[in-house]
Design a protein around this motif. Structure first.
Motif, mmCIF file in Angstrom:
data_model
loop_
_atom_site.group_PDB
_atom_site.id
_atom_site.type_symbol
_atom_site.label_atom_id
_atom_site.label_comp_id
_atom_site.label_asym_id
_atom_site.label_seq_id
_atom_site.Cartn_x
_atom_site.Cartn_y
_atom_site.Cartn_z
ATOM 1 N N UNK A 38 -13.390 6.185 6.238
ATOM 2 C CA UNK A 38 -12.036 6.000 6.746
ATOM 3 C C UNK A 38 -11.126 5.245 5.808
ATOM 4 N N UNK A 39 -11.657 4.714 4.701
ATOM 5 C CA UNK A 39 -10.831 3.964 3.756
ATOM 6 C C UNK A 39 -10.085 4.921 2.832
ATOM 7 N N UNK A 40 -9.091 4.373 2.114
ATOM 8 C CA UNK A 40 -8.354 5.195 1.157
ATOM 9 C C UNK A 40 -9.273 5.670 0.042
ATOM 10 N N UNK A 41 -10.218 4.802 -0.346
ATOM 11 C CA UNK A 41 -11.168 5.196 -1.395
ATOM 12 C C UNK A 41 -11.947 6.440 -0.973
ATOM 13 N N UNK A 42 -12.393 6.455 0.275
ATOM 14 C CA UNK A 42 -13.167 7.602 0.758
ATOM 15 C C UNK A 42 -12.319 8.870 0.758
ATOM 16 N N UNK A 43 -11.035 8.735 1.139
ATOM 17 C CA UNK A 43 -10.148 9.899 1.150
ATOM 18 C C UNK A 43 -9.913 10.415 -0.262
ATOM 19 N N UNK A 44 -9.686 9.496 -1.194
ATOM 20 C CA UNK A 44 -9.484 9.917 -2.579
ATOM 21 C C UNK A 44 -10.761 10.546 -3.145
ATOM 22 N N UNK A 45 -11.909 9.996 -2.773
ATOM 23 C CA UNK A 45 -13.173 10.559 -3.242
ATOM 24 C C UNK A 45 -13.325 12.017 -2.856
ATOM 25 N N UNK A 46 -12.918 12.362 -1.631
ATOM 26 C CA UNK A 46 -12.974 13.759 -1.200
ATOM 27 C C UNK A 46 -12.091 14.639 -2.079
ATOM 28 N N UNK A 47 -10.923 14.103 -2.454
ATOM 29 C CA UNK A 47 -10.022 14.869 -3.321
ATOM 30 C C UNK A 47 -10.632 15.120 -4.690
ATOM 31 N N UNK B 4 -4.626 4.652 3.794
ATOM 32 C CA UNK B 4 -5.657 4.381 4.795
ATOM 33 C C UNK B 4 -5.021 4.440 6.190
ATOM 34 N N UNK B 5 -5.638 5.185 7.084
ATOM 35 C CA UNK B 5 -5.064 5.358 8.424
ATOM 36 C C UNK B 5 -4.928 4.055 9.181
ATOM 37 N N UNK B 6 -5.832 3.093 8.949
ATOM 38 C CA UNK B 6 -5.792 1.827 9.680
ATOM 39 C C UNK B 6 -4.523 1.048 9.371
ATOM 40 N N UNK B 7 -4.040 1.142 8.113
ATOM 41 C CA UNK B 7 -2.822 0.416 7.736
ATOM 42 C C UNK B 7 -1.635 0.925 8.551
ATOM 43 N N UNK B 8 -1.488 2.229 8.638
ATOM 44 C CA UNK B 8 -0.370 2.790 9.408
ATOM 45 C C UNK B 8 -0.470 2.407 10.879
ATOM 46 N N UNK B 9 -1.679 2.396 11.419
ATOM 47 C CA UNK B 9 -1.860 2.020 12.824
ATOM 48 C C UNK B 9 -1.412 0.587 13.072
ATOM 49 N N UNK B 10 -1.795 -0.325 12.211
ATOM 50 C CA UNK B 10 -1.431 -1.736 12.400
ATOM 51 C C UNK B 10 0.057 -1.957 12.200
ATOM 52 N N UNK B 11 0.663 -1.226 11.248
ATOM 53 C CA UNK B 11 2.102 -1.385 11.035
ATOM 54 C C UNK B 11 2.911 -0.893 12.237
ATOM 55 N N UNK B 12 2.367 0.086 12.971
ATOM 56 C CA UNK B 12 3.079 0.624 14.125
ATOM 57 C C UNK B 12 2.778 -0.123 15.423
ATOM 58 N N UNK B 13 1.801 -0.992 15.412
ATOM 59 C CA UNK B 13 1.412 -1.708 16.625
ATOM 60 C C UNK B 13 2.450 -2.801 16.926
ATOM 61 N N UNK B 14 3.129 -2.748 18.075
ATOM 62 C CA UNK B 14 4.191 -3.742 18.362
ATOM 63 C C UNK B 14 3.655 -5.149 18.599
#
Length: 465
Positions: free
Chosen positions: A63-72, A222-232
């Motif tokens: 789920x990390x950005x590293x893992x996403x880039x690795x797939x690419x 990383x999806x977690x970053x966007x989730x936390x930024x949107x959490x009020x």
């Protein structure tokens, strides 16, 4: 002989002459080709230009950005029939440890993790810097209000004293960077109630009030970053002193999270947020095949050259912020111009040409002087087809002079020799030697015929009537 049969006979003769000429050329040049081929095979074995079909890439947690880039990267190299084994890790520090131990060939490592002197000596090189990884400090929004901060926000690390703060897993490298940041604020790790939960677990604990703050270092993909930024219920702490931090810790860069970049419609964030960021590089071992390093560096161009939250288009990859020496493959892919053949040849052929052209050029320089022996060899081979029959002609002539052979047998031998020479095919430039042989055979026959009457009519040496 009819014209058609004559035409076919002429055609067969020309074809036989052509094939014989080609055979003579190949046999003459054969030793040179064998020598060149042997040297080329030896150079290929020594240079090992073609890469192995599998490479190990250390990424990061699921789920990390590293893992996403690795797939690419895995998809990019799969197009060249290279299988990328993705090795999940705890983060950048763990990736670096795997590179040092040799259990990974390539890995994502953020700035501040490597020891430039020791890692350079250990043979770890950079393929270029890829992207910014900001230091994100998220905290429960009501915490600033409870602590009566201006605007209800936390703005300095010193304000985290005594709070429950998660600093990610040890292998991520985040605890080490946080410790250096705290030291600049005259804080010790013991001044905070630190924990080392994985990012997802820490985020859940923060939402449930079991943590007061958490520190992440991650690319915004990383999806977690966007989730936390949107959490009020969760706020992001700005680094208002980011310029000062970057002066004390040169591996840190100052970046700005632009207003509205997360969600323009919701105006999120509602203002520009100054942050600190590390720069993540793609590191490799020197033992990793150069062609694989080249493939990764080329893939990085496609993976990280677009504009992002903190950079414009084509700002990454770059070699400006690399803490370790940049390998020639990375420098050429980022700063150089690809060779012309790279646009037309498949990778394996272009790679073979790139790594073998010096050897091929050296062989050509070596073979040019040696090639001078080819014309004499060809000349000798063609002439030998004619000259080898002179040995039999001399035998006949010797028998004629000594009188040891019978005239009929000698005539038959000369006839056979004449028939053989008429089947000899040589290029036109060597026809003179062939006709000279036939004339010499005819001269011996005439001599033999002149002596025939003497032997039949009387004593040896007597004149015929």
């Amino acid at each position: 002989m009819t014209p058609i049969r004559q035409w076919h006979a002429t055609r067969r003769l020309r074809l036989r002459l052509l094939l014989q000429t080609l055979r003579d050329i190949l046999i003459s040049i054969g030793p040179l080709l064998l020598l060149g081929g042997g040297l080329l095979v030896a150079a290929y074995w020594w240079l090992d230009p073609q890469p192995p079909r599998q490479v190990r890439l250390a990424t990061g947690p699921a789920g990390s950005a590293y893992a996403a880039f690795g797939e690419g990267y895995a998809k990019a190299l799969a197009r060249e029939r290279i299988r990328v084994e993705l090795i999940a890790s705890e983060g950048a520090q763990d990736d670096l440890a795997r590179l040092r131990a040799g259990t990974a060939d390539v890995g994502f490592v953020r700035g501040g993790m490597a020891d430039p002197a020791a890692d350079t000596e250990a043979g770890i090189v950079s393929l270029g810097s890829l992207f910014y990884e900001p230091i994100w400090i998220f905290y429960r929004r009501n915490l600033g209000i409870a602590r009566r901060q201006p605007d209800g926000e936390l703005q300095q690390l010193a304000q985290l004293r005594g709070l429950r703060v998660n600093v990610d897993q040890d292998g991520s490298g985040v605890p080490q960077i946080v410790e250096r940041l705290l030291a600049l604020n005259h804080l010790r790790p013991s001044d905070l109630r630190l924990s080392e939960l994985a990012p997802e677990a820490a985020a859940n604990a923060l939402r449930k009030g079991k943590l007061d703050a958490l520190v992440l270092i991650s690319a915004p993909q990383a999806g977690l970053i966007a989730e936390l930024l949107r959490d009020p219920t969760i706020a992001l702490m700005p680094f208002e002193q980011n310029q000062a931090y970057s002066r004390h810790l040169p591996f840190l860069s100052t970046v700005m999270l632009p207003r509205g970049v997360v969600d323009l419609a919701a105006d999120l964030p509602p203002r520009d947020v100054p942050l600190l960021a590390t720069t993540t590089a793609l590191l490799a071992r020197e033992q990793t095949h150069p062609a694989l390093r080249q493939l990764f560096a080329q893939a990085a161009q496609g993976q990280h050259s677009e504009a992002g939250w903190f950079n414009g288009a084509r700002e990454f990859p770059n070699t400006r912020t690399s803490e370790l020496p940049v390998s020639p493959e990375g420098d050429r892919a980022i700063n150089g111009t690809p060779p012309a053949w790279a646009r037309y040849l498949p990778f394996w052929a272009g790679n073979l040409l790139e790594r073998m052209w010096l050897v091929v050029g050296g062989l050509l320089v070596l073979m040019l002087p040696l090639s001078r022996v080819v014309p004499p060899l060809y000349h000798f081979r063609v002439r030998s087809r004619v000259f080898r029959w002179y040995a039999r002609l001399r035998e006949v002539e010797a028998k004629l002079e000594t009188g040891t052979g019978e005239h009929e047998a000698l005539l038959d031998e000369l006839g056979e020799l004449d028939r053989v020479t008429h089947r000899i095919a040589v290029p036109l430039s060597y026809a003179e030697e062939l006709y000279a042989l036939r004339n010499n055979i005819d001269a011996v026959r005439r001599r033999l015929l002149k002596q025939r009457p003497r032997s039949e009519s009387g004593p040896r040496g007597a004149e015929p009537p």
